[in-house]
Design a protein around this motif. Structure first.
Motif, PDB file in Angstrom:
ATOM      1  N   LYS A   5      15.631  58.474  99.928  1.00 53.34           N
ATOM      2  CA  LYS A   5      14.315  57.787 100.578  1.00 53.34           C
ATOM      3  C   LYS A   5      13.603  59.746 101.029  1.00 53.34           C
ATOM      4  O   LYS A   5      13.680  59.970 101.045  1.00 53.34           O
ATOM      5  N   ASN A   6      13.016  59.530 103.056  1.00 52.27           N
ATOM      6  CA  ASN A   6      13.152  60.781 103.641  1.00 52.27           C
ATOM      7  C   ASN A   6      14.661  61.328 103.755  1.00 52.27           C
ATOM      8  O   ASN A   6      16.130  60.969 103.987  1.00 52.27           O
ATOM      9  N   THR A   7      14.439  62.318 102.238  1.00 52.86           N
ATOM     10  CA  THR A   7      16.160  62.624 101.898  1.00 52.86           C
ATOM     11  C   THR A   7      16.383  64.377 101.772  1.00 52.86           C
ATOM     12  O   THR A   7      15.694  64.457 101.760  1.00 52.86           O
ATOM     13  N   VAL A   8      17.670  64.436 102.446  1.00 56.65           N
ATOM     14  CA  VAL A   8      18.355  66.240 101.975  1.00 56.65           C
ATOM     15  C   VAL A   8      19.150  65.751 101.610  1.00 56.65           C
ATOM     16  O   VAL A   8      19.780  65.389 101.020  1.00 56.65           O
ATOM     17  N   ILE A   9      19.042  67.393 100.616  1.00 57.22           N
ATOM     18  CA  ILE A   9      20.180  66.534  99.122  1.00 57.22           C
ATOM     19  C   ILE A   9      20.202  68.877  98.910  1.00 57.22           C
ATOM     20  O   ILE A   9      19.602  69.713  99.411  1.00 57.22           O
ATOM     21  N   LEU A  10      22.221  68.727  98.660  1.00 58.38           N
ATOM     22  CA  LEU A  10      22.474  69.518  99.107  1.00 58.38           C
ATOM     23  C   LEU A  10      23.458  69.473  98.421  1.00 58.38           C
ATOM     24  O   LEU A  10      24.077  69.290  97.672  1.00 58.38           O
ATOM     25  N   ASP A  11      23.594  70.884  97.037  1.00 59.42           N
ATOM     26  CA  ASP A  11      24.763  71.694  96.962  1.00 59.42           C
ATOM     27  C   ASP A  11      25.686  71.576  97.619  1.00 59.42           C
ATOM     28  O   ASP A  11      26.149  72.067  98.458  1.00 59.42           O
ATOM     29  N   GLY A  12      27.039  70.918  96.746  1.00 55.00           N
ATOM     30  CA  GLY A  12      28.396  71.098  98.436  1.00 55.00           C
ATOM     31  C   GLY A  12      29.405  71.881  98.142  1.00 55.00           C
ATOM     32  O   GLY A  12      30.066  72.187  98.681  1.00 55.00           O
ATOM     33  N   ASP A  13      29.024  72.996  97.354  1.00 54.69           N
ATOM     34  CA  ASP A  13      29.598  74.580  97.587  1.00 54.69           C
ATOM     35  C   ASP A  13      28.788  75.380  98.194  1.00 54.69           C
ATOM     36  O   ASP A  13      28.654  76.826  97.700  1.00 54.69           O
TER      37      ASP A  13
END
Length: 237
Positions: free
Chosen positions: A99-107
């Motif tokens: 959506k209006n989204t933030v995408i991040l790596d978990g590490d």
């Protein structure tokens, strides 16, 4: 101005460069100075009142189960392709949540929660300025901060790309469709970031969300972990 609706955290990988530590625990759940990496992300998101969080799991997926109990609003989505394919597969299984989204790596460690503010103007990646050579991905921009090119094999005099990106709903719709196209065309070996940054860069107008070098700490290997947390000094010896 867009406002983030949700977050997608990528946490499916094997974490091979942090073995033997990751033989029994997924890398995002490794504690650094007493705090799990993924929980620094979750807490930072909560400070911005982002409670709709999807964690994409794969390797040792069962180890993440406690998160959905501990944090209301957090959902776990399993990536069954994590062993065979690159992280394109993780965004593929979570694509309907864009959506209006933030995408991040978990590490990674989020030291400055403000960088995950829900308010943003344009789609783009977090980046800190570097003027010396680094082997990280380097974004080059015009004077208004729009990304003109990216050196995936390293560079200098540009912005180091971090695995934190914010997407408007309009761009998310395109991103989800293109990720689906690439996955179903069996282009499994690419990173999902290759889609907007390289393969279809003409369909996006990305900007750099400028941060300071200490705002995010990416820990890629056991040696890097030992430098940050001496408590692991004897691991692997």
């Amino acid at each position: 101005m867009p406002k983030l609706d949700n977050a997608i955290i990528m946490a499916a990988g094997l974490g091979t460069r942090m073995r033997p530590l990751t033989n029994e625990i997924p890398k995002p759940l490794v504690k650094v100075k007493g705090k799990r990496m993924i929980e620094t992300i979750i807490h930072a998101l909560h400070e911005s009142r982002i409670d709709d969080i999807t964690v994409v799991t794969g390797y040792l997926a069962e180890k993440f189960a406690f998160l959905s109990e501990k944090y209301p609003g957090l959902k776990l989505v399993n990536n069954p392709y994590y062993q065979q394919y690159n992280n394109l597969s993780s965004l593929y299984v979570a694509r309907h949540g864009l959506k209006n989204t933030v995408i991040l790596d978990g590490d990674q460690l989020i030291n400055t929660p403000q960088i995950l503010s829900a308010d943003f103007k344009k789609s783009g990646y977090a980046g800190s300025w570097v003027n010396q050579w680094t082997d990280e991905w380097i974004m080059h921009c015009d004077q208004s901060g729009h990304v003109l090119s990216c050196d995936r094999d390293g560079g200098k005099d540009g912005y180091r790309l971090y695995s934190v990106s914010k997407w408007t709903a309009k761009d998310s719709a395109k991103l989800g469709q293109l990720v689906e196209r690439e996955f179903e065309a069996k282009n499994y070996d690419i990173y999902w970031d290759d889609v907007p940054m390289f393969k279809y860069s003409d369909q996006f107008n990305l900007v750099v969300h400028q941060i300071n070098v200490k705002d995010i700490v990416e820990i890629d290997s056991l040696d890097e972990l030992k430098q940050i947390d001496p408590g692991y000094e004897k691991v692997g010896k």
